[in-house]
Scaffold this active site. Structure first.
Site, mmCIF file in Angstrom:
data_model
loop_
_atom_site.group_PDB
_atom_site.id
_atom_site.type_symbol
_atom_site.label_atom_id
_atom_site.label_comp_id
_atom_site.label_asym_id
_atom_site.label_seq_id
_atom_site.Cartn_x
_atom_site.Cartn_y
_atom_site.Cartn_z
ATOM 1 N N ASN A 42 1.013 -1.190 0.055
ATOM 2 C CA ASN A 42 -0.117 -0.094 -0.037
ATOM 3 C C ASN A 42 0.842 1.243 0.050
ATOM 4 O O ASN A 42 1.488 1.574 1.089
ATOM 5 C CB ASN A 42 -0.858 0.063 1.267
ATOM 6 C CG ASN A 42 -1.858 1.018 1.361
ATOM 7 O OD1 ASN A 42 -1.760 2.046 0.565
ATOM 8 N ND2 ASN A 42 -2.803 1.057 2.432
ATOM 9 N N ARG A 86 -2.379 -1.915 -3.659
ATOM 10 C CA ARG A 86 -3.761 -1.253 -3.416
ATOM 11 C C ARG A 86 -3.777 -0.033 -4.226
ATOM 12 O O ARG A 86 -2.814 0.870 -4.268
ATOM 13 C CB ARG A 86 -3.755 -0.834 -1.899
ATOM 14 C CG ARG A 86 -5.084 0.015 -1.638
ATOM 15 C CD ARG A 86 -5.064 0.443 -0.080
ATOM 16 N NE ARG A 86 -6.228 1.138 0.065
ATOM 17 C CZ ARG A 86 -6.639 1.934 0.992
ATOM 18 N NH1 ARG A 86 -5.733 2.229 1.831
ATOM 19 N NH2 ARG A 86 -7.637 2.791 1.284
ATOM 20 N N HIS A 118 -13.044 2.554 0.235
ATOM 21 C CA HIS A 118 -13.033 1.481 1.382
ATOM 22 C C HIS A 118 -13.790 0.112 0.520
ATOM 23 O O HIS A 118 -14.350 -0.800 1.637
ATOM 24 C CB HIS A 118 -13.864 1.763 2.498
ATOM 25 C CG HIS A 118 -13.280 3.027 3.248
ATOM 26 N ND1 HIS A 118 -14.072 3.920 4.003
ATOM 27 C CD2 HIS A 118 -11.880 3.344 3.763
ATOM 28 C CE1 HIS A 118 -13.277 4.762 4.445
ATOM 29 N NE2 HIS A 118 -12.239 4.206 4.546
ATOM 30 N N ARG A 146 -12.242 14.943 8.324
ATOM 31 C CA ARG A 146 -13.011 15.492 7.033
ATOM 32 C C ARG A 146 -14.384 15.909 7.677
ATOM 33 O O ARG A 146 -14.954 15.175 8.442
ATOM 34 C CB ARG A 146 -13.090 14.371 6.057
ATOM 35 C CG ARG A 146 -11.861 13.902 5.335
ATOM 36 C CD ARG A 146 -12.046 13.171 4.242
ATOM 37 N NE ARG A 146 -10.861 12.537 3.890
ATOM 38 C CZ ARG A 146 -10.501 11.212 3.927
ATOM 39 N NH1 ARG A 146 -11.543 10.311 4.675
ATOM 40 N NH2 ARG A 146 -9.433 10.659 3.568
ATOM 41 N N GLU A 168 -8.511 -5.794 5.151
ATOM 42 C CA GLU A 168 -8.428 -5.424 3.843
ATOM 43 C C GLU A 168 -7.230 -6.199 2.900
ATOM 44 O O GLU A 168 -7.329 -6.685 1.887
ATOM 45 C CB GLU A 168 -8.191 -3.874 3.736
ATOM 46 C CG GLU A 168 -9.447 -3.298 4.117
ATOM 47 C CD GLU A 168 -9.306 -1.682 4.200
ATOM 48 O OE1 GLU A 168 -8.995 -1.399 5.385
ATOM 49 O OE2 GLU A 168 -9.589 -0.925 3.502
#
Ligand code: ADP
Length: 403
Positions: A7, A89, A178, A239, A384
């Protein structure tokens, strides 16, 4: 087969080595501050953690990681050949990638081309791919997209009601994120429900630093809270989540900042952090609220209320659901958040068992709704990297068969 999962970020590169004969994690770590001052590489294996000097480039980082993995004293494999494939990823697959696929030059170019839609992520992801290709040219590489799972959304869910010509020209639409996590927990949910995954109807809440909620019908994503970028949707660590776009123009004019500056502010200085003034970390905000900090309490209220609204919306979209799933750092660990999100939803068939919810065992699947609850509520830990490794293995296996 052993699979290396990568990743890559702009100055970091997280890695995990998994043995797919038993789906167990062998080693993992992070190359931090690549190209910056005092870069480091962490390496965790067999319950130990070691730190090494880091790298100036992504290519050097991969080389160093591989050398650590095969090191005679502390390594976990004997040679590079033991790594059967690498899975990468990539955040944005746009409208171009509906599933994980084998990497070739054309795929890498498309990933780079999609940088327009994910300028902070895709260039770094592509850099990780190119670095691995250089260092391990004979090892098959697979790409797994955060957006792929959401490509099953119908037009009415992914379109913004802007001029159709602009949507066509610029591909401005909801893509979500996601996806790998929502897909993983959907598959795990199917197993615990004893159902074919293609028949699962659920609402999956991935709540971490970044958070998104998805509506799943027949095992497929039919809507999700994040949009063109991860800024849209529920309130997150830093956020803001959903707001009236006019807020951007208003803040630009009052703070005398550019659009880019205000978007950076909405991504990095708002959410739990901005409202509480304490932290972006849910645990720390919870502690502050418990000590009486009103803004911290307000931040938690905003987060829980925003998730509740998405759950309600998706119950309407799906006409009910088999289950609601909580996953991600907050979803898996915060009993307070789960209770606050689902309280007072009895009339919609959701009754949480407060005791079960509070006394859950970490790291395992838990049913936390009462027997009377029409909609089951589960905590399902996400993984993941395992989902990525499963995809990588499936693609590489087929490759070997077709040779
Ligand atoms: P990321 O989105 O970066 O992968 P995670 O999924 O690890 O992040 O989620 C991080 C969030 O999970 C943080 O807000 C953190 O406070 C929260 N979290 C982790 N453990 C707990 C806990 N025990 N209780 C409450 N929140 C927790």
């Amino acid at each position: 087969m052993k699979i290396l999962i990568i990743n890559a970020g702009s100055s970091s590169l997280k890695y995990q080595l998994l043995d797919m004969t038993n789906e167990k994690l062998i080693a993992k770590g992070n190359c931090e501050k690549i190209g910056l001052s005092s870069p480091v590489i962490s390496y965790k294996h067999d319950g130990k953690e070691e730190i090494f000097e880091g790298a100036k480039t992504h290519e050097e980082a991969i080389k160093k990681v591989l050398n650590i993995l095969v090191d005679k004293k502390i390594g976990v494999i004997k040679s590079f050949d033991e790594i059967g494939a690498i899975g990468h990823r990539v955040v944005m697959g746009g409208w171009l990638f509906k599933e994980s696929c084998l990497i070739d030059e054309e795929v890498t170019r498309k990933v780079e081309k999609l940088s327009d839609l994910a300028p902070l992520h895709n260039p770094a992801n592509a850099m990780g791919i190119r670095a691995c290709e250089k260092v391990m040219p004979n090892t098959p590489q697979v790409v797994i997209f955060d957006t792929a799972f959401h490509t099953t959304m119908p037009e009415k869910a992914y379109m913004y009601a802007i001029k159709y010509e602009d949507y066509e020209k610029f591909h401005v639409r909801r893509y979500g994120a996601h996806g790998t996590s929502h897909r993983f927990v959907t598959q795990e949910l199917a197993k615990v429900l004893g159902k074919d995954v293609n028949k699962v109807k659920a609402i999956t809440c991935h709540l971490g630093n970044g958070s998104s909620v998805s509506a799943i019908e027949n095992g497929k994503s039919v809507d999700t809270s994040m949009g063109l970028t991860p800024l849209q949707g529920v309130v997150m660590g830093t956020r803001s989540g959903d707001l009236d776009p006019t807020v951007v123009q208003f803040l630009c004019s009052h703070k005398k900042q550019s659009v880019d500056e205000v978007l950076n502010y909405l991504n990095k200085e708002c959410g739990l952090l901005g409202v509480s003034g304490v932290s972006s970390d849910h645990r720390e905000v919870t502690e502050a609220a418990e000590k009486g900090n009103k803004r911290a309490k307000l931040a938690l209220d905003l987060l829980a209320y925003s998730v509740k609204k998405y759950v309600g919306m998706y119950l309407a979209v799906l006409n009910g659901a088999d289950a609601i799933v909580f996953t991600g750092g907050i979803g898996e660990n915060s009993a307070e958040a789960r209770e606050q999100i689902l309280e007072n939803m009895e009339n919609l068939g959701i009754i949480i068992d407060k005791e079960k919810n509070a006394n859950f065992k970490r790291g395992q699947i838990e049913l936390i709704s009462t027997k009377e609850s029409k909609v089951k509520v589960y905590i399902i830990p996400t993984n993941e990297e395992l989902m990525m490794a499963r995809d990588t293995l499936n693609i590489v296996k087929n490759l070997k068969k077709s040779k």
